[in-house]
Design an enzyme around this catalytic site. Structure first.
Site, PDB file in Angstrom:
ATOM      1  N   GLY A 145      86.456 -42.808  57.932  1.00  0.00           N
ATOM      2  CA  GLY A 145      87.457 -41.942  58.557  1.00  0.00           C
ATOM      3  C   GLY A 145      86.952 -40.576  58.978  1.00  0.00           C
ATOM      4  O   GLY A 145      87.750 -39.709  59.347  1.00  0.00           O
ATOM      5  N   GLU A 194      79.931 -49.565  52.793  1.00  0.00           N
ATOM      6  CA  GLU A 194      80.747 -48.505  53.364  1.00  0.00           C
ATOM      7  C   GLU A 194      80.375 -47.170  52.715  1.00  0.00           C
ATOM      8  O   GLU A 194      80.894 -46.839  51.629  1.00  0.00           O
ATOM      9  CB  GLU A 194      82.228 -48.778  53.108  1.00  0.00           C
ATOM     10  CG  GLU A 194      82.749 -50.024  53.776  1.00  0.00           C
ATOM     11  CD  GLU A 194      84.219 -49.890  54.140  1.00  0.00           C
ATOM     12  OE1 GLU A 194      84.545 -50.036  55.313  1.00  0.00           O
ATOM     13  OE2 GLU A 194      85.031 -49.598  53.242  1.00  0.00           O
ATOM     14  N   HIS A 227      87.588 -51.238  47.534  1.00  0.00           N
ATOM     15  CA  HIS A 227      87.499 -50.228  48.598  1.00  0.00           C
ATOM     16  C   HIS A 227      87.412 -48.838  47.957  1.00  0.00           C
ATOM     17  O   HIS A 227      88.040 -48.580  46.935  1.00  0.00           O
ATOM     18  CB  HIS A 227      88.723 -50.323  49.522  1.00  0.00           C
ATOM     19  CG  HIS A 227      88.556 -49.505  50.762  1.00  0.00           C
ATOM     20  ND1 HIS A 227      88.717 -48.144  50.756  1.00  0.00           N
ATOM     21  CD2 HIS A 227      88.201 -49.850  52.021  1.00  0.00           C
ATOM     22  CE1 HIS A 227      88.468 -47.688  51.989  1.00  0.00           C
ATOM     23  NE2 HIS A 227      88.161 -48.704  52.769  1.00  0.00           N
ATOM     24  N   SER A 285      83.766 -45.438  60.167  1.00  0.00           N
ATOM     25  CA  SER A 285      83.807 -44.833  61.511  1.00  0.00           C
ATOM     26  C   SER A 285      83.232 -45.733  62.602  1.00  0.00           C
ATOM     27  O   SER A 285      82.588 -45.249  63.538  1.00  0.00           O
ATOM     28  CB  SER A 285      83.117 -43.459  61.501  1.00  0.00           C
ATOM     29  OG  SER A 285      83.863 -42.552  60.710  1.00  0.00           O
TER      30      SER A 285
HETATM   31  P1  PGA Z   1      87.310 -46.245  59.186  1.00  0.00           P
HETATM   32  O1  PGA Z   1      87.596 -46.991  57.785  1.00  0.00           O
HETATM   33  O2  PGA Z   1      86.880 -47.304  60.156  1.00  0.00           O
HETATM   34  O3  PGA Z   1      88.611 -45.611  59.558  1.00  0.00           O
HETATM   35  O4  PGA Z   1      86.218 -45.250  58.919  1.00  0.00           O
HETATM   36  C1  PGA Z   1      86.783 -48.050  57.352  1.00  0.00           C
HETATM   37  C2  PGA Z   1      87.264 -48.532  56.013  1.00  0.00           C
HETATM   38  O5  PGA Z   1      87.699 -47.728  55.196  1.00  0.00           O
HETATM   39  O6  PGA Z   1      87.245 -49.759  55.731  1.00  0.00           O
END
Ligand code: PGA
Length: 233
Positions: free
Chosen positions: A163, A157, A91, A195
């Protein structure tokens, strides 16, 4: 093909029973695999609460070794014994705050595979890389360096979307996912993360190249994650 809806609680611990009840009600479709990745300290409780529900258990990270002098770490072997079927590795928050390298991410993914679990391997470009038009170059390099052969899930991602409330367009996501699929050793599910909300989940899930979603913030509330689950299948 199965769609994967993976809840990444990060360092948050909402009440489990209410969450599981709301989300289990939304799991009406055999083609959808829902996975909860709570903090390590909640794995035992989550395993109990999720027993008898269609919701699978996962973890947010692991160490590449099975055991040894690694204070504070948890191995894939331990996660398997705790009932996990999935482990998120690489991640961007682990890469940014713990300095994890592509080599370490690959070693973790191999450890997860060695125990018969499924690694959810995260890749994605930074905002500067996105703005410079380097997305495909970055994800290609990350796939080659981090994704071993085996039954894996890849999570695209974009770091700048996590976020932030901002997402790439569905067109961009479709294009990047198609490139990821071309580059993999063998066909594997590719999920989108960054998000995702109940309002945009269906847009991403309706793309052919999107095999599910990895959800952070919007997975903390059972009702909101249940809406995302309902958008699948
Ligand atoms: P988020 O995070 O949905 O809050 O943007 C996704 C993630 O980090 O896996």
């Amino acid at each position: 093909m199965t769609q994967y809806l993976i809840a990444n609680w990060k360092m948050n611990a909402p009440a489990l029973p209410a969450w599981a009840q709301a989300v289990a009600l939304a799991c009406m479709n055999d083609e959808v695999e829902v996975v909860l990745c709570p903090p390590f300290t909640q794995l035992a409780a989550a395993q109990m609460v999720l027993t008898g529900t269609p919701i699978a258990l996962g973890a947010q990270d692991c160490h590449a070794e099975d055991k040894g002098a690694f204070t504070g770490d948890i191995s894939a072997d331990m996660l398997k014994r705790s009932g996990c079927g999935y482990v998120i590795v690489g991640h961007s928050e682990r890469r940014a705050y713990h300095g994890e390298t592509d080599e370490q991410v690959r070693a973790k993914a191999l450890a997860v595979l060695a125990h018969g679990l499924t690694p959810v391997i995260c890749i994605g470009e930074s905002e500067a890389e996105y703005n410079a038009g380097r997305t495909l170059e970055v994800i290609t390099r990350q796939i080659d360096a981090c994704v071993p052969e085996g039954e894996v899930i890849v999570a695209y991602e974009p770091v700048w979307a996590i976020g932030s409330g901002r997402t790439p367009t569905t067109q961009v996501v479709a294009g990047v996912h198609a490139e990821i699929k071309k580059r993999l050793h063998k066909p594997a599910p590719v999920v989108y993360g960054g998000s995702v909300k109940p309002e945009n989940a269906r847009d991403f899930l309706s793309l052919e190249a999107v095999d599910g979603l990895l959800v952070g913030g919007a997975s903390l509330e059972g009702i909101s994650f249940a809406q995302i689950v309902s958008a699948a299948g």
